[in-house]
Motif scaffolding. Structure first.
Motif, PDB file in Angstrom:
ATOM      1  N   ILE A  45      51.699  22.849  15.957  1.00  0.00           N
ATOM      2  CA  ILE A  45      53.000  22.584  16.673  1.00  0.00           C
ATOM      3  C   ILE A  45      53.207  23.308  17.818  1.00  0.00           C
ATOM      4  N   GLU A  46      53.614  22.281  19.017  1.00  0.00           N
ATOM      5  CA  GLU A  46      53.859  22.737  20.088  1.00  0.00           C
ATOM      6  C   GLU A  46      55.263  22.251  20.327  1.00  0.00           C
ATOM      7  N   ARG A  47      55.859  22.675  21.486  1.00  0.00           N
ATOM      8  CA  ARG A  47      57.472  22.292  21.467  1.00  0.00           C
ATOM      9  C   ARG A  47      57.607  20.815  21.597  1.00  0.00           C
ATOM     10  N   THR A  48      56.798  20.010  22.275  1.00  0.00           N
ATOM     11  CA  THR A  48      57.094  18.879  22.404  1.00  0.00           C
ATOM     12  C   THR A  48      56.104  17.794  21.665  1.00  0.00           C
ATOM     13  N   ALA A 137      59.783  20.384  18.479  1.00  0.00           N
ATOM     14  CA  ALA A 137      58.760  20.309  17.034  1.00  0.00           C
ATOM     15  C   ALA A 137      59.003  21.772  16.620  1.00  0.00           C
ATOM     16  N   THR A 138      59.349  22.784  17.376  1.00  0.00           N
ATOM     17  CA  THR A 138      59.518  24.120  16.988  1.00  0.00           C
ATOM     18  C   THR A 138      60.860  24.276  15.827  1.00  0.00           C
ATOM     19  N   GLN A 139      61.626  23.402  16.089  1.00  0.00           N
ATOM     20  CA  GLN A 139      63.116  23.170  15.125  1.00  0.00           C
ATOM     21  C   GLN A 139      62.591  22.893  13.590  1.00  0.00           C
ATOM     22  N   ALA A 140      61.507  22.315  13.667  1.00  0.00           N
ATOM     23  CA  ALA A 140      61.023  21.849  12.087  1.00  0.00           C
ATOM     24  C   ALA A 140      61.045  23.048  11.111  1.00  0.00           C
ATOM     25  N   THR A 141      61.442  22.956  10.187  1.00  0.00           N
ATOM     26  CA  THR A 141      61.545  23.693   9.050  1.00  0.00           C
ATOM     27  C   THR A 141      60.639  23.368   8.058  1.00  0.00           C
ATOM     28  N   TYR A 142      60.398  22.283   7.813  1.00  0.00           N
ATOM     29  CA  TYR A 142      59.158  21.755   6.888  1.00  0.00           C
ATOM     30  C   TYR A 142      58.491  20.394   7.165  1.00  0.00           C
ATOM     31  N   GLY A 163      51.454  27.440  15.071  1.00  0.00           N
ATOM     32  CA  GLY A 163      52.451  27.141  15.834  1.00  0.00           C
ATOM     33  C   GLY A 163      53.197  28.288  16.360  1.00  0.00           C
ATOM     34  N   PRO A 164      54.252  28.036  17.137  1.00  0.00           N
ATOM     35  CA  PRO A 164      54.987  29.454  17.722  1.00  0.00           C
ATOM     36  C   PRO A 164      55.235  30.563  17.101  1.00  0.00           C
ATOM     37  N   SER A 165      55.432  30.471  15.730  1.00  0.00           N
ATOM     38  CA  SER A 165      55.960  31.488  14.696  1.00  0.00           C
ATOM     39  C   SER A 165      54.571  31.611  13.925  1.00  0.00           C
ATOM     40  N   GLY A 166      53.478  31.478  14.387  1.00  0.00           N
ATOM     41  CA  GLY A 166      52.169  32.060  13.579  1.00  0.00           C
ATOM     42  C   GLY A 166      51.332  30.776  13.140  1.00  0.00           C
ATOM     43  N   GLN A 167      50.549  31.475  12.021  1.00  0.00           N
ATOM     44  CA  GLN A 167      49.571  30.510  11.223  1.00  0.00           C
ATOM     45  C   GLN A 167      50.032  30.822   9.738  1.00  0.00           C
TER      46      GLN A 167
END
Length: 183
Positions: A45-48, A137-142, A163-167
């Motif tokens: 997961i990257e931003r775009t 994409a970082t806004q995806a919660t699932y 992704g940005p919040s980890g693995q």
């Protein structure tokens, strides 16, 4: 025991301790990647952009793992490839991310996709990548993966997400299709 041999023993033990687990892990990953009924999906997961990498035995998709031999088998293979290419049918991303399917690349030597040569008697695989372009994409919660719905022989999906919040790692099976990305 000679002095040189005694001195090299700890070094050999250190090398074995460092190298053997890696080899065992590589072998375990290889075997896990080719366990009938089991598929693996890595998600970046990257931003775009959101990218999924798929690895599964061809048997999970077709019920056989070789080049199709009849018109019916070729038709089944074509249908499976079409289903994979229509990734929006088996991948659902939280709409908050604003993702749209951009590209699907599939590789299977047994099916003549992506080059390579398949030798009769070899385990045949399907590997692929699915790329989505996203507003954020970082806004995806699932993310929901419906591989087991699209391909009845898939019973378990091993998922790794980076992704940005980890693995995170999850194993999907039974009726579980959703990977929660919120921490």
């Amino acid at each position: 025991m000679t002095t040189a041999r005694r001195r090299s023993l700890p070094l050999a033990a250190l090398l074995a301790a460092a190298v053997l687990p890696g080899l065992a892990l590589a072998q375990a990953h290889h075997h896990a990647a080719h366990e009938h009924g089991r598929a693996s999906v890595d998600i970046a997961i990257e931003r775009t952009q959101l990218t999924l990498s798929l690895d599964t035995p061809l048997d999970n998709l077709l019920g056989f793992e070789r080049a199709p031999r009849s018109a019916a088998e070729r038709q089944a293979a074509d249908a499976a490839v079409a289903r994979l290419r229509a990734a929006d049918g088996w991948v659902r991303i939280d709409p908050k991310a604003g993702c749209t399917l951009a590209e699907v690349v599939l590789e299977s030597a047994a099916l003549g996709l992506g080059g390579g040569t398949h030798r009769e008697g070899e385990h045949a695989e399907m590997e692929g990548s699915v790329t989505y372009r996203c507003t954020d994409a970082t806004q995806a919660t699932y993310i929901e993966l419906g591989l087991a719905d699209a391909f009845k022989r898939v019973r378990t999906v091993d998922v790794q997400v980076a992704g940005p919040s980890g693995q995170l790692k999850r194993t999907l099976g039974g009726k579980t299709r959703r990977i929660s990305l919120s921490r």
